[in-house]
Design a protein around this motif. Sequence first.
Motif, short mmCIF file in Angstrom:
data_model
loop_
_atom_site.label_atom_id
_atom_site.label_comp_id
_atom_site.label_asym_id
_atom_site.label_seq_id
_atom_site.Cartn_x
_atom_site.Cartn_y
_atom_site.Cartn_z
N ASN A 18 0.83 -1.21 0.00
CA ASN A 18 0.00 0.00 0.00
C ASN A 18 0.86 1.26 0.00
O ASN A 18 0.52 2.27 -0.61
N ASN A 19 1.99 1.19 0.71
CA ASN A 19 2.89 2.35 0.75
C ASN A 19 3.57 2.60 -0.59
O ASN A 19 3.73 3.74 -1.01
N PHE A 20 3.95 1.51 -1.26
CA PHE A 20 4.60 1.66 -2.58
C PHE A 20 3.58 2.23 -3.58
O PHE A 20 3.90 3.14 -4.36
N GLU A 21 2.37 1.67 -3.55
CA GLU A 21 1.35 2.09 -4.53
C GLU A 21 0.92 3.53 -4.30
O GLU A 21 0.69 4.29 -5.23
N LYS A 22 0.82 3.92 -3.01
CA LYS A 22 0.42 5.29 -2.68
C LYS A 22 1.39 6.30 -3.30
O LYS A 22 1.01 7.41 -3.67
#
Length: 423
Positions: A18-22
């Motif tokens: 989720n952090n990478f995609e954000k």
Amino acid sequence: MAGKVKWVTDIEKSVLINNFEKRGWVQVTDSEDWNFYWMSVQTIRNVFSVEAGYRLSDDQIVNHFPNHYELTRKDLMVKNIKRYRKELEKEGSPLAEKDENGKYLYLDFVPVTYMLPADYNLFVEEFRKSPSSTWIMKPCGKAQGKGIFLINKLSQIKKWSRDSKTSSFVSQSTKEAYVISLYINNPLLIGGRKFDLRLYVLVSTYRPLRCYMYKLGFCRFCTVKYTPSTSELDNMFVHLTNVAIQKHGEDYNHIHGGKWTVNNLRLYLESTRGREVTGKLFDEIHWIIVQSLKAVAPVMNNDKHCFECYGYDIIIDDKLKPWLIEVNASPSLTSSTANDRILKYNLINDTLNIAVPNGEIPDCKWNKSPPKEVLGNYEILYDEELAQGDGADRELRSRPGQSLGPKGGRSRDSGRTALTTWK
């Protein structure tokens, strides 16, 4: 695709992805060109291995130092801390001062520990000095409480040795190495239960040492009330705080997960023990973390492509003395509760903001000194360049016996001075 960070991970956890995609980063496979690889400790071994390893380019970073195990393997951590003490002693450093019984005044922050089978005879000698003591045995390379047990008789070790099909303890066998440590049998209890602290520490470089403490650590509680009674030595719900063990207990609470924030602990201790001793306890915790990192810094392969977020496990005893139990290279990113998920998502977010400035394609030649605004819930714990610049390290060596702490407070034992030199 140009300009976007390309990421890979072999740890399929939503708090990471989720952090990478954000950030709008692009997922690729490890056989393609990548900039950022959040990898398991097994994978890092391959990346930096002499045979299979490959050279990383300036726009690639990874989340482990090549030989992180110097800190994160239980036996090597102790070995490096013992070596560090001896070196400080040789230098005549005030940090290596001892009391009349030959115990370190400031560097006594890991329980007495021996390697088995190598140190078996030394251990027996120590055991016989206080035969009523309890010891805890842990396999060197395992986590989550696996393979751990408590003993209070030499016959139990001999039985373990036989069961492990070792012909003799004295001969170094190929069997798995264990550490045996004096068990802290007077832990600080809250509500009658034992707990430990899980604190997150980010290291961006070892030489010079630059490390950050995450403000949102937590306590992990046992589900069963503590007793030092020898009849309960086999009951791991009494003795081991690991969530991997406690979640199987019938009293495990799935809402709070047996966890308490460090902030709550601080408030509790301030109200029950007072602000001054609580402040001093946290100063000491921070200080022993920095000392453990200084102990491994000379042997750590300070590769410019690396950063690392460690999970420190600390136990506080009933005299409010903190003990370093172990350091984890891959602290769990599994969420056991909703609060846990939020905490770990934010931990990764803040870690990435420091390790990958502005979320842009990394350049591992940068000075690894981010501006204060991007630290989020991290605070700088120790910056060697700053410390040398303001003379703190020199002052430490030149003023033995005087208080060097930021608050200059006296510590609880016989008016000795508190050497908190980490800021």
